[in-house]
Design a protein around this motif. Structure first.
Motif, PDB file in Angstrom:
ATOM      1  N   LEU A 163       0.829  -1.200   0.000  1.00 57.65           N
ATOM      2  CA  LEU A 163       0.000   0.000   0.000  1.00 57.65           C
ATOM      3  C   LEU A 163       0.870   1.259   0.000  1.00 57.65           C
ATOM      4  O   LEU A 163       0.940   1.978  -0.996  1.00 57.65           O
TER       5      LEU A 163
ATOM      6  N   ASP B 123      -3.113   8.705   8.326  1.00 54.12           N
ATOM      7  CA  ASP B 123      -4.050   7.621   8.663  1.00 54.12           C
ATOM      8  C   ASP B 123      -3.843   6.376   7.822  1.00 54.12           C
ATOM      9  O   ASP B 123      -4.756   5.541   7.699  1.00 54.12           O
ATOM     10  N   ASN B 124      -2.663   6.232   7.219  1.00 56.95           N
ATOM     11  CA  ASN B 124      -2.366   5.072   6.362  1.00 56.95           C
ATOM     12  C   ASN B 124      -3.344   4.952   5.194  1.00 56.95           C
ATOM     13  O   ASN B 124      -3.610   3.853   4.718  1.00 56.95           O
ATOM     14  N   LYS B 125      -3.842   6.095   4.725  1.00 60.67           N
ATOM     15  CA  LYS B 125      -4.851   6.070   3.663  1.00 60.67           C
ATOM     16  C   LYS B 125      -4.482   7.023   2.532  1.00 60.67           C
ATOM     17  O   LYS B 125      -4.895   8.191   2.533  1.00 60.67           O
TER      18      LYS B 125
ATOM     19  N   THR C 194      -4.845   8.488  -1.241  1.00 62.07           N
ATOM     20  CA  THR C 194      -6.015   8.637  -2.106  1.00 62.07           C
ATOM     21  C   THR C 194      -5.764   7.972  -3.455  1.00 62.07           C
ATOM     22  O   THR C 194      -4.610   7.770  -3.856  1.00 62.07           O
TER      23      THR C 194
ATOM     24  N   ARG D  68      -2.269   7.621  -5.644  1.00 60.68           N
ATOM     25  CA  ARG D  68      -1.826   6.363  -6.261  1.00 60.68           C
ATOM     26  C   ARG D  68      -1.546   6.565  -7.748  1.00 60.68           C
ATOM     27  O   ARG D  68      -0.533   6.086  -8.278  1.00 60.68           O
TER      28      ARG D  68
ATOM     29  N   PHE E 256      -6.238  -2.070  -2.297  1.00 57.94           N
ATOM     30  CA  PHE E 256      -5.642  -0.872  -2.893  1.00 57.94           C
ATOM     31  C   PHE E 256      -4.510  -1.256  -3.837  1.00 57.94           C
ATOM     32  O   PHE E 256      -4.408  -0.741  -4.967  1.00 57.94           O
TER      33      PHE E 256
ATOM     34  N   SER F   4      -1.342  -5.893   7.923  1.00 54.03           N
ATOM     35  CA  SER F   4      -1.543  -4.850   8.934  1.00 54.03           C
ATOM     36  C   SER F   4      -1.933  -5.467  10.271  1.00 54.03           C
ATOM     37  O   SER F   4      -2.443  -6.590  10.344  1.00 54.03           O
TER      38      SER F   4
END
Length: 257
Positions: free
Chosen positions: A87, A149-151, A153, A157, A184, A229
């Motif tokens: 990720l 937040d380990n996210k 978009t 990407r 992802f 994770s």
């Protein structure tokens, strides 16, 4: 960035270019903020605070943009036949150490599994200079900077995609299978088919799932694996046996003993 990725002459050159990327303002701000404030447990360490390059065969460099001497590959297969697509780096893992999946609990799980599978010379990955080397495996992330937040978009990407495409192009001659860690990463693989292999991605896209397998003509096989994770490993959604089964299947598909 697209032009710089395209002209990378090898993995070391690509790694150095990745480490100097500032294409995504939100990610640049976050990775640098984390490197300044640090986590209390690591307050005496110098954080990398930059994009994190890929790691593994054939060069097994330390990370950190290819800096440092290459490690000696521990087995007979030095060219990457298995790719592991993740990720993004963890804020206090790869963003701290400069090597992907290094210095965090996700890495603890991943490299222990690779060691059990005979694909790593040791079961731990704690620092960029710890002597870790992989056999026939290259690890890289869909997004190269630690995201809030380990996210990351989808737009981030897509911006980072040229680095992924060039990395795959450089290892294309030997790459046989890619393990996508999470949905992802699974979604990030399909544009690679068009950009690197000149193959139209399947439509509709195959659905991600743990153990999902897609194969096409003259392209690497794709295996799905739940991400390593804490959310997955602590809850039992991803067990040791499930992870071992995925890497056993990857070795089989890649022709790695």
């Amino acid at each position: 960035m697209v032009a710089r990725a395209a002209r990378a002459t090898g993995l070391a050159d690509l790694d150095a270019a990745v480490s100097d990327c500032f294409a995504c303002p939100r990610l640049v701000d976050w990775r640098e903020q984390v490197a300044r404030t640090k986590r209390a447990a690591f307050r005496d360490q110098d954080y990398w605070g930059r994009p994190v390059p890929g790691f593994g065969a054939p060069d097994n460099r330390t990370g950190r943009g290819g800096a440092g001497p290459p490690a000696t590959p521990p087995g007979p297969v030095s060219e990457p036949r298995i790719g592991i697509l993740g990720l993004a780096p963890a804020a206090h893992g790869g963003n701290r150490t400069g090597r992907v999946f290094t210095g965090d609990r996700s890495g603890d799980v991943l490299f222990a599994a690779l060691h059990r599978a005979g694909l790593a010379n040791q079961p731990t990955s704690v620092a960029a200079d710890d002597g870790l080397a992989l056999t026939g495996v290259r690890i890289f992330a869909a997004v190269r900077c630690a995201p809030p937040d380990n996210k990351p978009t989808p737009a981030e990407r897509d911006t980072c995609a040229p680095w992924v495409h060039r990395e795959v192009a450089l290892i294309r001659p030997t790459l046989r299978v890619v393990v996508a860690l999470g949905a992802f990463a699974w979604a990030a693989w399909w544009p690679v088919l068009r950009q690197v292999y000149g193959v139209r991605p399947p439509s509709p896209r195959p659905v991600f799932g743990h153990g999902a397998h897609w194969s096409g003509s003259a392209v690497p096989d794709l295996l799905g694996c739940y991400h390593v994770s804490q959310q997955n490993t602590f809850t039992g959604r991803l067990t040791t046996q499930m992870l071992d089964d995925v890497f056993a299947r990857a070795k089989q598909l890649a022709g790695v003993d």
